[in-house]
Design an enzyme around this catalytic site. Sequence first.
Site, PDB file in Angstrom:
ATOM      1  CD  GLN A   1      -2.850   1.284   2.440  1.00 12.46           C
ATOM      2  OE1 GLN A   1      -2.148   1.313   3.480  1.00 12.46           O
ATOM      3  NE2 GLN A   1      -4.033   1.152   2.519  1.00 12.46           N
TER       4      GLN A   1
ATOM      5  CE1 TYR B   1      -2.552   8.525   7.914  1.00 10.67           C
ATOM      6  CE2 TYR B   1      -3.748   6.711   6.553  1.00 10.67           C
ATOM      7  CZ  TYR B   1      -3.196   7.568   7.789  1.00 10.67           C
ATOM      8  OH  TYR B   1      -3.280   6.754   8.958  1.00 10.67           O
TER       9      TYR B   1
ATOM     10  CB  CYS C   1     -11.488  -9.564  15.807  1.00  9.83           C
ATOM     11  SG  CYS C   1     -11.357  -7.667  16.096  1.00  9.83           S
TER      12      CYS C   1
ATOM     13  CB  CYS D   1      -4.796  -4.127  16.913  1.00  9.39           C
ATOM     14  SG  CYS D   1      -6.341  -3.763  17.307  1.00  9.39           S
TER      15      CYS D   1
ATOM     16  CB  CYS E   1      -4.352  -9.824  18.708  1.00  8.46           C
ATOM     17  SG  CYS E   1      -5.876 -10.370  19.016  1.00  8.46           S
TER      18      CYS E   1
ATOM     19  CD  GLU F   1     -13.698 -19.568  38.334  1.00  6.37           C
ATOM     20  OE1 GLU F   1     -12.773 -19.173  37.916  1.00  6.37           O
ATOM     21  OE2 GLU F   1     -14.422 -18.862  39.075  1.00  6.37           O
TER      22      GLU F   1
ATOM     23  CD  GLN G   1     -12.670  -9.062  37.029  1.00  5.16           C
ATOM     24  OE1 GLN G   1     -13.576  -8.363  36.910  1.00  5.16           O
ATOM     25  NE2 GLN G   1     -12.370  -9.177  38.596  1.00  5.16           N
TER      26      GLN G   1
ATOM     27  CB  ALA H   1      -7.771 -24.326  44.560  1.00  2.00           C
TER      28      ALA H   1
HETATM   29 FE1  SF4 Z   1      -9.593  -7.470  17.736  1.00  2.00          FE
HETATM   30 FE2  SF4 Z   1      -7.389  -5.913  18.075  1.00  2.00          FE
HETATM   31 FE3  SF4 Z   1      -9.077  -6.722  20.028  1.00  2.00          FE
HETATM   32 FE4  SF4 Z   1      -7.396  -8.174  18.922  1.00  2.00          FE
HETATM   33  S1  SF4 Z   1      -6.763  -6.680  20.011  1.00  2.00           S
HETATM   34  S2  SF4 Z   1      -9.336  -8.677  19.493  1.00  2.00           S
HETATM   35  S3  SF4 Z   1      -7.515  -7.744  16.903  1.00  2.00           S
HETATM   36  S4  SF4 Z   1      -9.553  -5.502  18.382  1.00  2.00           S
END
Ligand code: SF4
Length: 643
Positions: free
Chosen positions: A101, A171, A342, A349, A361, A412, A420, A457
């Site tokens: 890109q 951009y 995701c 990210c 991630c 657990e 959580q 436990a």
């Molecule tokens: Fe998705 Fe980014 Fe969260 Fe990973 S960190 S689950 S890629 S949003």
Amino acid sequence: KFNELLKPIQIGSMQLRNRIVMPAMVTNYAAADGAVTDRFKSYHQVRAKGGVGLIIIEATYVHPSGKGFKNQVGIYKDELVAGLRELTEAVHEYGARIAVQLYHAGRQTTSKVTGMSVVAPSPIPCPVKHETPKELSIDEIKELVEAFGQAARRAKEAGFDAIEIHGAHGYLINQFLSPYSNKRTDEYGGTFENRMRFPLEVVKRVREEVGADFPIIYRISAEEYVTGGLTIEDTKVFARKLVEAGINALHVSGGVYESSAMIIQPAAISQGCFVENAAAIKKAINGKVPVIAVGRIKDPVMAEQVIQEGKADLVSMGRALLADPELPKKVSEGRIQEIRKCIGCNQGCVDRLFQDLDISCISNALTGHETEFDVGSPANKMKKVLVIGGGPGGLEAARVAALRGHEVILYEREDELGGQMQIAAVPPHKEEINDLADFLINQVEKSGAIIVKGKEADLKTIQEIKPDVVIVATGAEPVIPEIPGIVQENVITAHDVLRDSANVGKKVVVIGGGMVGCETAEFLADRGKEVTVVDILDEVAADVGAPTRGLLLNRMAEKKIKILTKSKVKEISGDRVIIEGENGITEISGIDTVVIAVGSKPKDDLLKLIEAEGIPLYSIGDCVKPRRFMDAIHEGFRKAYSL
Ligand code: SF4
């Protein structure tokens, strides 16, 4: 059945094995001068191996003045070609195609990153980066058109299968096109014709360098989502011009930095948010070239539907592939349930990227660390591993330890696994956290680990089991601040609210305006409560990533949640809450419920006991120090791997 998604397609002269595209996402894995690193290469190679059809590597700067991130990859000089060639070869080894890109940040960067003046069509600062750019002279414009041309030549030399021209996201190229950022009065500004000049000159120059047969994709922001910015009606016209200019595919995205939530798309933005725009562009160009849809497409079912309905010809699944590089392979093998989805959290990210850190991630500790671990390989010595706590860290530790061949027993104390995550998934727009919990739970259940639920436990348990090692992941519990009157019936914690384990009256004060306090406030406002959030800091939700925070604050305002910053609750007395703020003491009366959300403290009693006994142990996640899910999961991964 994913017949459409898995069907090969042609973009110009380039044949793709399926319709799944990995769009450009800046990783910050490159060297300081923009050179490809081994890490950058492995990250892409693993995704090629996972079956993706086309990888478009991150925004790659064509000129030093166009660099936007500290460790972004570049293509501005011939010396960078050798590394890029290694990259394309690494990806080709696994049958994927790879495009580069080509981009210039324009005003959406800072001189700190570029080491030189920031440049743009007009001297108007980007509302996010705040630096006033230097207005490009005609000669400088010509130099940048040439820089795109030379970058295209290098791309071809490096073995890329295609080029994507980054004309989106505010951009430089987009800046010229848009009346929002281009206020020039010469031949590059003013009329639409003039504003199209720079983008079309770039296309022409790139085409001259790569020749008639080489595929060129063009990425557009169909809508800029800012006052005075481009709309879909403008981009329809421009898209037709691009097709006339000979581009081979259009990639339809949206937004500029000022509307960055549309670029970054936190979970509050709907899945498939730009699909209708892609469909409109496809119609506007009479389907003359393939259209790629993007924007929170994480679910292969949605991806298949987009193509089936003819809204686009290919789909970009960016963060979906950060979370699970094997998504295409799992789709083609019918293993949909095994996809690690995701969750749109941006924690690992985009939030990291905008702190100029390398991306990862939340749910996949391997993202960006592809060659450091071989999870499928057996550990050197098999051990009996007791994991205490079935929250995110404990589940990940149990999953990885089992994958490495250890004998795993997971305890657990609650009746359900998830810890959580169960609470965190309750507020508005957080339900996708359930996908993460489901993935981890399913994987641990399938792994052969022994799971004991609803039982705490203790030392006796450990003495009976006689593990070689204990992993303690007992999490955290809410902090109760020392405020006179805090112990009374109408004072509860945010956890009580989200677990639905306490009654909440009509008028509510939430003490603490961090992420948990704000999300709980919104959750309550949605249930018709009148909510006031009180926080000692000068802003609320300070611990939330910028785009997610912006949307959260807007919703809080819409839902009429009152926010008192620089304020402290001094006393609670029956239905009265006494608050000390900048303007002195105020009192809110008629309060039905006070909700505490001032943070958590480690639940580490057992940890201390085990330590005292001298049993080999690792502690992970919140029981060490309350932090985010990502810390717990990644710690669980690393500790379990190292056993
Ligand atoms: Fe998705 Fe980014 Fe969260 Fe990973 S960190 S689950 S890629 S949003």
